[in-house]
Enzyme design. Structure first.
Site, PDB file in Angstrom:
ATOM      1  CB  CYS A 274      -0.938   0.002   1.215  1.00 50.16           C
ATOM      2  SG  CYS A 274      -2.246  -1.241   1.111  1.00 50.16           S
ATOM      3  CB  ILE A 275       2.933   2.845   2.624  1.00 49.54           C
ATOM      4  CG1 ILE A 275       1.888   2.609   3.722  1.00 49.54           C
ATOM      5  CG2 ILE A 275       3.595   4.198   2.846  1.00 49.54           C
ATOM      6  CD1 ILE A 275       2.468   2.509   5.107  1.00 49.54           C
TER       7      ILE A 275
END
Length: 443
Positions: A274-275
């Site tokens: 995600c990040i």
């Protein structure tokens, strides 16, 4: 009885069959939660190895134990298949497929689009289709919906469409799929009601928002927040290091303030699905509106530069302490997973560290107690099949340096300190464990 009323009744009475497409770190825990919630659940995946393992009762995801998986199988609440022709038998279909970036750091929605095409082939009236894959605001309604409608069925009338962002955190013992508040949204009032009914039966708490675009923006915002703050502390690390100040000591002292501050910690780069990825989805989408995301792009540049910063620190230390070039060195990377105490290697900065070292001519090995063999990956296929080396005093003394990329708790750090000529600690693990040695530098 219309299709909405029928589906609402099946959800209420736990008679609905749930199909989860994509049985990875998001899909498999969700499928297990659905089975636990009382729904007959079918997991779909294109990987025959996953299907075989799951149907033999073997889980490959830490968040779902094999014991739990077997209990769901014995109760006939879960099974896995690669036969997408079974989709018409599902009342709810949840899409949990990857949303990576292209090499040009633009959204790669081929898995979402291909999955939507498959669903469209088998779509029937009365189904609820939910996207969980993290993506830019507008994907559900602008990308998925037109694909699903291309054979004549209409969203909100014949079938229902929603979005609910995954919030999995591998290795987090305090929160699980069912205990993490679930943001949910449907396209229109009917879909919203059905999405709420479904997830209320699966998780403890739902958070209803007004549209799929808002729900998509929620997930992007959560990850942009983390990416920007990690970039900030990584930049401070570089600045304070030049001043001879320990960033970890600074952050830990600042964290004692009971208001107005939230600690973030530096590292060798960003990992996880995600990040490192999601902020670029928003950056790409913003261009459609003639807007730039300078803050987000700068954060991305800083975080992407961290592996090179670590290698630069290593190179300086080798030259100063051992009078050896980086290209003539043997280096061991400790930690392949992107975070401690898990086997998840997605987007791990350790791959970038390995690539940078080998491009300079160094010999590189890795050790990870949770990831014994490197599986095939999209970005680093050249490392596929490499195996984790064992740690012992004799082997350790054969390396010019060790990089601590991931601070797994099960690693014997005293053994490393006692038998290594140079340690580059990117996680402050030795200081946290009270181990001191003049061979250790922080990066």
């Amino acid at each position: 009885m219309n299709v909405e009323t029928r589906l609402a009744g099946r959800l209420r009475d736990r008679l609905a069959v749930v199909g989860v497409i994509g049985l990875g770190y998001v899909g498999l825990p969700l499928a297990a939660a659905c089975a636990r919630g009382g729904f007959d659940t079918v997991g779909f995946d294109v990987d025959p190895n996953k299907i075989e393992q799951l149907n033999r009762g073997r889980s490959y995801i830490d968040a779902v134990s094999s014991d739990d998986l077997n209990q769901h199988r014995r109760q006939e609440k879960f099974r896995a298949t690669a036969e997408f022709s079974e989709l018409p038998g599902c009342d709810v279909v949840v899409i949990c497929v990857p949303t990576p970036l292209t090499r040009h750091r633009e959204p790669d929605l081929r898995y979402v689009s291909a999955t939507a095409e498959t669903i469209a082939t088998y779509l029937r009236p009365g189904q609820l289709i939910i996207l969980e894959s993290t993506t830019f605001p507008g994907t559900t309604e602008q990308v998925v919906k037109p694909i699903l409608e291309q054979r004549g069925l209409k969203s909100g009338i014949d079938f229902f469409l929603g979005f609910s962002p995954e919030r999995e955190d591998p290795g987090n013992a305090d929160f699980h799929t069912t205990t993490i508040p679930k943001v949910v949204a449907g396209e229109g009032a009917a879909a919203s009601s059905l999405v709420q009914s479904f997830y209320s039966a699966v998780v403890e708490k739902i958070v209803v928002v007004s549209s799929p675009s808002v729900a998509e923006a929620v997930k992007i915002t959560e990850n942009v927040f983390r990416a920007v703050n990690i970039a900030l502390v990584n930049e401070l690390k570089v600045i304070y290091d030049a001043m001879g100040i320990d960033i970890w000591e600074v952050v830990n002292a600042a964290a004692t303030k009971p208001f107005g501050y939230m600690p973030f910690y530096p590292g060798p780069g960003l990992g996880g699905h995600c990040i490192p990825i999601d902020p670029f989805y928003l950056t790409w989408k913003s261009r459609e509106y003639g807007l730039t995301t300078r803050f987000i792009e700068l954060a991305g540049e800083i975080n992407l530069s961290m592996p090179r910063y670590v290698i630069g620190k290593l190179e300086q230390a080798l030259d100063r302490r051992q009078k050896i070039s980086l290209g003539s060195s043997r280096v061991l990377i400790v930690g392949l997973a992107y975070k401690k105490n898990v086997s998840d290697i997605r987007e791990s900065p350790s791959f970038e560290l390995m690539e940078l070292l080998e491009d300079r001519g160094a010999q590189v090995d890795f050790h990870d107690p949770f990831a014994s063999t490197i599986p095939p990956t999209r970005e680093h296929a050249e490392f596929s099949g490499r195996k984790s080396v064992e740690l012992d005093a004799t082997a350790l003394r054969g390396y010019n340096a060790i990089i601590i990329a991931t601070d797994h708790d099960t690693v014997d750090y005293q053994l490393l300190a006692d038998n290594t000529r140079l340690i580059v600690d990117t996680r402050n693990v030795f200081a946290r464990k009270g181990i001191s040695s003049d061979t250790i530098i922080k990066a």
